[in-house]
Design an enzyme around this catalytic site. Sequence first.
Site, PDB file in Angstrom:
ATOM      1  N   ARG A 238     -59.955 -14.334 144.986  1.00  0.00           N
ATOM      2  CA  ARG A 238     -58.621 -14.359 145.573  1.00  0.00           C
ATOM      3  C   ARG A 238     -58.377 -15.754 146.121  1.00  0.00           C
ATOM      4  O   ARG A 238     -59.282 -16.371 146.684  1.00  0.00           O
ATOM      5  CB  ARG A 238     -58.503 -13.334 146.719  1.00  0.00           C
ATOM      6  CG  ARG A 238     -58.431 -11.878 146.288  1.00  0.00           C
ATOM      7  CD  ARG A 238     -57.143 -11.554 145.523  1.00  0.00           C
ATOM      8  NE  ARG A 238     -57.056 -10.147 145.147  1.00  0.00           N
ATOM      9  CZ  ARG A 238     -57.523  -9.647 144.002  1.00  0.00           C
ATOM     10  NH1 ARG A 238     -58.086 -10.439 143.111  1.00  0.00           N
ATOM     11  NH2 ARG A 238     -57.398  -8.359 143.732  1.00  0.00           N
ATOM     12  N   GLU A 267     -49.030 -16.134 145.000  1.00  0.00           N
ATOM     13  CA  GLU A 267     -48.869 -15.864 143.568  1.00  0.00           C
ATOM     14  C   GLU A 267     -47.525 -15.188 143.335  1.00  0.00           C
ATOM     15  O   GLU A 267     -47.171 -14.295 144.097  1.00  0.00           O
ATOM     16  CB  GLU A 267     -50.009 -14.959 143.071  1.00  0.00           C
ATOM     17  CG  GLU A 267     -51.355 -15.662 143.143  1.00  0.00           C
ATOM     18  CD  GLU A 267     -52.517 -14.830 142.600  1.00  0.00           C
ATOM     19  OE1 GLU A 267     -52.277 -13.753 142.027  1.00  0.00           O
ATOM     20  OE2 GLU A 267     -53.661 -15.269 142.754  1.00  0.00           O
ATOM     21  N   HIS A 286     -53.807 -15.695 137.075  1.00  0.00           N
ATOM     22  CA  HIS A 286     -54.540 -14.485 137.494  1.00  0.00           C
ATOM     23  C   HIS A 286     -54.767 -13.527 136.315  1.00  0.00           C
ATOM     24  O   HIS A 286     -54.267 -12.398 136.306  1.00  0.00           O
ATOM     25  CB  HIS A 286     -53.796 -13.769 138.640  1.00  0.00           C
ATOM     26  CG  HIS A 286     -54.684 -12.882 139.463  1.00  0.00           C
ATOM     27  ND1 HIS A 286     -54.452 -12.610 140.799  1.00  0.00           N
ATOM     28  CD2 HIS A 286     -55.812 -12.205 139.153  1.00  0.00           C
ATOM     29  CE1 HIS A 286     -55.400 -11.798 141.259  1.00  0.00           C
ATOM     30  NE2 HIS A 286     -56.237 -11.528 140.264  1.00  0.00           N
TER      31      HIS A 286
HETATM   32  C1  GLV Z   1     -58.069  -8.611 139.935  1.00  0.00           C
HETATM   33  O1  GLV Z   1     -57.983  -9.638 140.536  1.00  0.00           O
HETATM   34  C2  GLV Z   1     -58.615  -7.412 140.463  1.00  0.00           C
HETATM   35  O2  GLV Z   1     -58.843  -7.327 141.677  1.00  0.00           O
HETATM   36  O3  GLV Z   1     -58.846  -6.486 139.666  1.00  0.00           O
END
Ligand code: GLV
Length: 320
Positions: A238, A267, A286
Amino acid sequence: MQTKTLVTRWLPNEVIEKLQTVSRVTMWPEVDQPISREFLLREIEDADAVLSMLTDQIDTICMENAKKLRIIANMAVGYDNIDVREARARGIHISITPDILNETTADLAFGLLLSVARRIPESSVFLRQGKWHSWSPFLLAGQDVFGATLGIVGMGRIGEGVARRARGFAMRILYHNRTRREDVEERLGVSYQTFDELFRLSDFLVVLTPLTSQTHHLIGERELNLMKPTASIINVSRGSVVDEQALYTALFQKKIYGAGLDVFEQEPIAKNHPLLGLDNVVALPHIGSASIATRTRMAMLAAENICAVLTDRNPITPIV
Ligand code: GLV
Ligand code: GLV
C-alpha cells in the site's frame, strides 16, 4: 429471496449467478468507476452482505446506515479500506481473498524489480520517441539482478513467492518481519535481518507489509537514507507504507537508484504527480493481482464467503 447483496463494482455473470443462489443482488454497473458514495450509503441500508473493493471506504457512517449487514467481503487481500473495529463491534464478518493472489502478485513484484533494475519501460519509451541513434556502450545501462541482494519487508506468502523467484536469479535473500519466520528461512534459504540492516544491505527492497496504524510511513527519510545509492525500492503493498514525499526527495537527489511502485498514497495518482516526472520511477496502476484468472478467482471467493455467511456458516477466509 429474503436477503440482499450489494456488489460495489461490475463483476462477471458467473460471480453474480453464484450470489443469486442465496440472495438478491444489487450491483453498481460501472467497471472503471467506483461506486458513488450516495449509491453505497443508500443501497447498503437494507443489504445483508456487501461485496466490496479496496476503493470503497466501508467506514462508521456506512455501517451505521447498514441496518442488516452481516458480512463485508472485500475482493482483496488488504482491508485497510474497512473500519475493522466498527465491524467487530457490530458483529459484522469481514472476509478477504488471501493466498489465491500470492503467485500473481509475486510475478508483478518481480516484474517491477526487473523493470527498475534494467530500466525497461524507460528504454521502451526512449526507442518509441525516436531517440535511438546508435547502440552505445552505456546506453540505458542499469543494475544487475542476478547475484544481487534482495530484502523483503514483510515475509508473508507473497514474500515467499518473491523469494522463490529470486532463488532462480541466484540472489542473496534477506527479510525482516515482525515475527521471525524460521520455517521460511529453512525452506527457502533466506536470512532474517533487523529492520535497519535490511535497508543497509539490500540492492532491491521489496515492500510487502500490510498497511496498519503501525506501518503507516514505516519507510521514510531515515530508512531511505540507510539504503545504498545503487539500491531500489519496490512497493506492491500500500502506498502509505512509504512516505511518498521522502521517497520523491531520495529519488530526485539520487540517494537511491530507483523505485518500482504499484501503489500510491492517493489512488489514482495525479497525472502531474512529481514522482511520475522521474525517469528512475516505474509506476503501475495497482495491478499486483491483475491476471484474468486470479481476479476471477478473487471475485468468486468473495462471493463464496457471502454465500457461507448468508446460509449461516462462517466465512471461508475471514480476516484473522
Ligand atoms: C490488492 O492490493 C489487494 O489487497 O488485494
Ligand atoms: C514489518 O516488516 C512487519 O511485517 O511488521
